[in-house]
Structures are given as C-alpha cells and as structure tokens.
Scaffold this motif. Sequence first.
Motif, PDB file in Angstrom:
ATOM      1  N   LEU A 113      42.140  44.543  38.385  1.00 17.51           N
ATOM      2  CA  LEU A 113      41.943  45.679  39.281  1.00 17.51           C
ATOM      3  C   LEU A 113      43.230  46.019  40.024  1.00 17.51           C
ATOM      4  O   LEU A 113      43.216  46.744  41.012  1.00 17.51           O
ATOM      5  N   GLU A 115      31.809  46.109  48.354  1.00 16.03           N
ATOM      6  CA  GLU A 115      33.151  45.494  48.371  1.00 16.03           C
ATOM      7  C   GLU A 115      33.759  45.458  46.973  1.00 16.03           C
ATOM      8  O   GLU A 115      34.970  45.667  46.799  1.00 16.03           O
ATOM      9  N   GLU A 161      35.017  48.964  46.560  1.00 15.87           N
ATOM     10  CA  GLU A 161      36.142  49.314  47.427  1.00 15.87           C
ATOM     11  C   GLU A 161      37.436  48.628  46.994  1.00 15.87           C
ATOM     12  O   GLU A 161      38.518  49.188  47.108  1.00 15.87           O
ATOM     13  N   LEU A 162      37.273  47.426  46.487  1.00 15.96           N
ATOM     14  CA  LEU A 162      38.447  46.689  46.031  1.00 15.96           C
ATOM     15  C   LEU A 162      39.142  47.447  44.902  1.00 15.96           C
ATOM     16  O   LEU A 162      40.367  47.518  44.838  1.00 15.96           O
ATOM     17  N   ALA A 163      38.326  48.033  44.014  1.00 18.17           N
ATOM     18  CA  ALA A 163      38.885  48.769  42.885  1.00 18.17           C
ATOM     19  C   ALA A 163      39.516  50.074  43.337  1.00 18.17           C
ATOM     20  O   ALA A 163      40.524  50.522  42.794  1.00 18.17           O
ATOM     21  N   ARG A 179      40.960  50.651  46.061  1.00 17.69           N
ATOM     22  CA  ARG A 179      42.017  50.381  47.038  1.00 17.69           C
ATOM     23  C   ARG A 179      43.326  51.109  46.759  1.00 17.69           C
ATOM     24  O   ARG A 179      43.968  51.643  47.655  1.00 17.69           O
ATOM     25  N   LEU A 180      43.732  51.129  45.487  1.00 17.14           N
ATOM     26  CA  LEU A 180      45.057  51.653  45.177  1.00 17.14           C
ATOM     27  C   LEU A 180      45.028  53.127  44.777  1.00 17.14           C
ATOM     28  O   LEU A 180      46.070  53.734  44.587  1.00 17.14           O
ATOM     29  N   THR A 233      39.410  52.713  39.624  1.00 12.95           N
ATOM     30  CA  THR A 233      40.866  52.531  39.556  1.00 12.95           C
ATOM     31  C   THR A 233      41.515  53.809  39.020  1.00 12.95           C
ATOM     32  O   THR A 233      42.725  53.875  38.883  1.00 12.95           O
ATOM     33  N   ASP A 290      36.925  33.935  43.437  1.00  9.63           N
ATOM     34  CA  ASP A 290      35.860  34.085  42.440  1.00  9.63           C
ATOM     35  C   ASP A 290      36.435  34.127  41.029  1.00  9.63           C
ATOM     36  O   ASP A 290      35.946  33.458  40.127  1.00  9.63           O
ATOM     37  N   ASN A 291      37.436  34.971  40.830  1.00  7.16           N
ATOM     38  CA  ASN A 291      37.913  35.233  39.480  1.00  7.16           C
ATOM     39  C   ASN A 291      39.287  35.898  39.563  1.00  7.16           C
ATOM     40  O   ASN A 291      39.387  37.117  39.692  1.00  7.16           O
ATOM     41  N   ARG A 295      38.661  36.612  48.615  1.00  2.45           N
ATOM     42  CA  ARG A 295      37.405  36.127  48.033  1.00  2.45           C
ATOM     43  C   ARG A 295      37.316  36.486  46.552  1.00  2.45           C
ATOM     44  O   ARG A 295      36.877  35.678  45.727  1.00  2.45           O
ATOM     45  N   ARG A 317      33.378  50.231  38.722  1.00  2.00           N
ATOM     46  CA  ARG A 317      34.559  49.601  39.295  1.00  2.00           C
ATOM     47  C   ARG A 317      35.813  49.986  38.514  1.00  2.00           C
ATOM     48  O   ARG A 317      36.843  50.321  39.105  1.00  2.00           O
ATOM     49  N   ASP A 377      32.091  40.203  34.835  1.00  2.00           N
ATOM     50  CA  ASP A 377      32.950  39.654  35.890  1.00  2.00           C
ATOM     51  C   ASP A 377      32.843  40.373  37.226  1.00  2.00           C
ATOM     52  O   ASP A 377      33.851  40.683  37.859  1.00  2.00           O
ATOM     53  N   GLN A 434      39.929  44.048  54.227  1.00  2.00           N
ATOM     54  CA  GLN A 434      40.225  44.251  52.821  1.00  2.00           C
ATOM     55  C   GLN A 434      40.975  43.060  52.228  1.00  2.00           C
ATOM     56  O   GLN A 434      40.672  42.624  51.117  1.00  2.00           O
ATOM     57  N   PHE A 451      32.377  40.250  41.071  1.00  2.00           N
ATOM     58  CA  PHE A 451      32.697  39.181  42.013  1.00  2.00           C
ATOM     59  C   PHE A 451      31.432  38.786  42.776  1.00  2.00           C
ATOM     60  O   PHE A 451      30.911  39.584  43.548  1.00  2.00           O
ATOM     61  N   PRO A 452      30.944  37.561  42.578  1.00  2.00           N
ATOM     62  CA  PRO A 452      29.666  37.195  43.194  1.00  2.00           C
ATOM     63  C   PRO A 452      29.733  37.082  44.712  1.00  2.00           C
ATOM     64  O   PRO A 452      28.742  37.330  45.385  1.00  2.00           O
ATOM     65  N   SER A 453      30.889  36.719  45.274  1.00  2.00           N
ATOM     66  CA  SER A 453      30.928  36.584  46.736  1.00  2.00           C
ATOM     67  C   SER A 453      31.212  37.893  47.448  1.00  2.00           C
ATOM     68  O   SER A 453      31.324  37.901  48.666  1.00  2.00           O
ATOM     69  N   LEU A 454      31.332  38.970  46.691  1.00  2.00           N
ATOM     70  CA  LEU A 454      31.530  40.269  47.325  1.00  2.00           C
ATOM     71  C   LEU A 454      30.253  41.096  47.183  1.00  2.00           C
ATOM     72  O   LEU A 454      29.525  40.953  46.201  1.00  2.00           O
TER      73      LEU A 454
END
Lengths: 232, 286
Positions: free
Chosen positions: B181, A95, A98-100, A102-103, A149, B173-174, B169, A145, A86, B163, A88-91
Amino acid sequence: MLDIEDLHTGYGETRVIFGLTLKAAAGRVLAILGRNGAGKTTTMKAVMGLLPASQGKIRIDGQDIAGRRTFDIARSGIGYVPETRDIFPSLTVRENLELAARLAPRNSAWTLDRVITFFPNLANRLSNGGNELSGGEQQMLAIARALLTNPKLLLLDEPTEGLAPIIVRQIHEKLAELKREGMTMVLVEQNFGFATALADDVHIIGRGRTAWQGTSQEIRTRTDVQRQWLGV
Amino acid sequence: MTFWIVQALNGLQLSMLLFLLSIGLTVIFGLMHFVNLAHGALYTLGAYAAVSAVAATGTYWGGFVFAPLAVAMAGVVLYTGLIRRMRKAGPMSQVLVTFGLIFVFLDLMRITWGDLALSIAEPTLFTGRSELLGVAYPTYRLFIIGLGLAVMLGLWVLLSRTQIGAMIRAGVDNDQMAACLGINVERLFFIVFCIGCALAGLAGAVAAPVLSVTPDMGTQILIPTLIVVVIGGLGSLKGAIAGSLMVGFIQTFGAVLAPQLASVSIYALLAAVLIFRPAGLFPAKA
Ligand SMILES: Nc1ncnc2c1ncn2[C@@H]1O[C@H](COP(=O)(O)OP(=O)(O)OP(=O)(O)O)[C@@H](O)[C@H]1O
Ligand SMILES: [Mg+2]
C-alpha cells in the motif's frame, strides 16, 4: 502498461518462473490462467517486488521496476489484491481503507466516499475489525483498498476463490464496471468462465513460462489448449 | 495493611520501569522480527547519560531530557551502522550480534564512567514522602508510577488513534501487505526503533536515582524484560502492559513473601504462560 520480459523468479533455490514474457495493454483486462502451482501468484509477487527477479525486466509504462522496493512499486501506480486478501486484522475496516488512501492526492478519482458507494456492503462495516468480516466482505475490502491507492494498474489474484456464487456474481459486476471505466487490470483466475467473461486477453502460464497467449474469444474455442494447459 | 499498600506501590513502580523497557523491544520485534538483546545496555547508557547530564547542568531534569535523546542518537548509529544490514540475516545472527553488543557497551561504559556505582539525586520537586492511601511513600517513586502511566496513555493514543499508529499496527500484522500500500516499512521500523531506544534511555534516567548506576544494570533487567515480552505476547502494547504488571508484582511480592523462591517465581510464571498460552497473553498476531 505492464511489460514483463524474460522474467526468472522463485523461492530461493526453488525456481518457479523461468523466462516469462507478458504484456498487459492499457485499458484492457488480461487474464493469467494456469494449473494449480503453475506460478501465477509467484508472478504477481515478483511484479510487486515481494520476490526478487533473478533475471529479466518488469516495466510499468516503460520504466523498469525490477529490483525496486515494494512500497516504491506500489507508489508507482500498482494496486494489488493478493490471493490471501491480507486484510489487516488489528485495524478496523475504516482504518484499512484510510491507510490505503493516505498517499492519494486530494482530487483523486477514488475517495473513501466513492468506494463505499461502490461497495455498499462495506458502509455499515466501517467500525468493525478487519478480522470480523466474511470472505466476500474481505474480498470487497481488499479491492476497495487497492482502488484507494488510485492505481493505474490493478492486479487481482483469484478474487473469486472460495466465495459463494452470489458473491462471485457481485464481484464480477464490480470488476466489469471498473473495466467499462477503462481501468487496466491483470486478473489471475482458476474460474475459467469468470476469467474469460471479463478479460480481453488471455495468457496461460505452464512449465514456468508462457504456454499460450491470445484473446478470450480464441481460448473459448481452443479446447485442445484448455485440455493441455488448464485441465478443463 | 500498610505493608500491602507499600509493596503494591513498589510492584507498580518496578512494573513501570519494565514497561518502559519492554514496549520498545516488543514493538520492534513485532514489526520486524528483530531481536535486540542490547536493549538492556541502552537502558544502562541512558542512566549514565543522565548522570553526566545532571553533573553538567546541575539539575535532575537535565538528565531526564538528555538521556532519551542521547540513547535515541545511539539508536540511530546502531541502526544505520549495523541493524539495517542485519535485517535479513535471520534470528540466530541477530541474537549473536546483539548479544556481542552487550559486551561492547559494557566495556565502553566501564571505560567512560568506571566500575564504581554512581547515582544522581532525586529532583527537588519530588523529594521526601507523600501521603497516599494512608501510607507515606517516597514521592519520587510515585512520580515514576505516574510517568509510566502517562507513557502508557500516550502510546495508547499514538497507536490506536493516529495514522502512524495505524501504520505500525498494519506493519506488525503484515509488513508485506503494508508495503504493497506504499508504506515504507523500513523507515517506519527506524522510527519505532528510535522511539524504543528513547524510552529505554528514559527508563535508565528515571531509575538512576533509585538504583545504583553500574555498567551491568542493563544485564540484570534484560531477563525480566524479555520475560515480559514473551508473557505479554510479541508486538502488543496490551501485552507489554499486562506482562510488566505481572512480572513487576510477582518479583516484588516474591522477594518479600518467599525470598527463597523469589528468583524462580518469574520463571514459573513464564513456564505457566507458555504452557497455557504459547503465543503469550495478548499476541499482536492472532
Ligand atoms: N513460499 C514458497 N516457498 C517455496 N515454494 C513455493 C512457495 N510458494 C509457492 N511455492 C511453489 O511455487 C510454485 C508456484 O506457486 P504459485 O503459488 O505461484 O502457484 P499458482 O499458480 O498461484 O497456483 P494456485 O492456482 O494454486 O494459486 C508451486 O509449485 C508452489 O509449490
Ligand atoms: Mg496462486
């Protein structure tokens, strides 16, 4: 660390797990084994709150998390590496990471720099799209990822599925390194050798509940159990 | 030549209105698979809110600022009162309930503002005509085009460079993995829903000086907007841009070149796209 008690779950009318009890101790690696369709992924999803538990308790460090929402469960310190990875294909890869992160607080153990040192293959892939990775790279990114976290418990669902032997060896080394650092892990595997080489404890799921439990050492000699529940 | 330039600008102006409406709808759908047929009614509400705000403040800009805020507030009420409860209800119930909402809004607006067409004046800053590419074109319509382009650029920066854009996005996607996350996808949806409502309100306010404001203006634009969303591909900014331009241009040129075919031309476009690209031109999910 993770303490599942009499868990019942499934997909709507389809009951898959009925009465599973399982413990994963802090600082140890637990392998969950079982035949195709035994309900290993289903159990992981129930822990993450992706499937509702119709009965039973799921505790993390003594706190019941059954019924809580997924993002809340994730924030309580569980890192999840799903069977389907899983990404994210559009990231981009960066990214995704970084999304992971984030917190995570500033002085966390796992930072972007550290996961890139840990998985050097990702270093020159950072600006690639999540849909431009090989299977092995996807798996490394999925683990990286989850690490970002900064979890106290890492759930890994078949991290070696469909990967070339050389990549499987790399992943094994990395997970062994995490284990040496004291990371608590729950590992679902079809690859018996891989799982028992890494895990301290083994839990076999069969017919929707616990079929056998013991240590990795024990299961290696129990060919009867292997034959009955794993088809090895 | 003048004819073509004027029609192209008309097409562009219609495209921008369609874009403001479809972008909210498509991202909401992409993120949460939620179909909000009342989106057109929110556009009408924006136009009426602008009419009232202009009357109260005496300036066009009063409506321009107030309409998006008012419709975003309506979005908050709609979301907390209804949509949040319907998230797991399945598409059929969502379609039926939001379809019903169209009529609720229609009557509420009739009761509040009456059946007669209302309108507001263009802002004094943009009255008259301006010279562009050798044609004199209404300045206010150029403003609509410029505003649409500015919103496109703003949303592009938001989605691709920030961000929260990455979170959106990822959610498209999911959503389950995003939640794993630690992302509160539900709250993200709420924020996106409100932004989508605000943009619908903005579209209503901007359209008010060029179209007459009537209770059913939203129902008229709903179908082209849905066609934009389907042609462009669900959930994508690129799709909303491409779809808006195609529908805007085909509708405009169809009306002047082949008036007898104008009403079928966008359906023909829709059918063609669905045959060759069933997921739309730029679907967010590959
Ligand atoms: N989305 C779903 N809806 C209904 N039933 C499902 C769904 N996903 C899985 N199942 C069923 O639930 C049972 C357990 O599936 P699960 O994926 O948990 O097995 P598993 O132990 O992870 O198997 P594998 O080793 O093949 O990954 C299977 O019988 C499967 O057919
Ligand atoms: Mg599985």
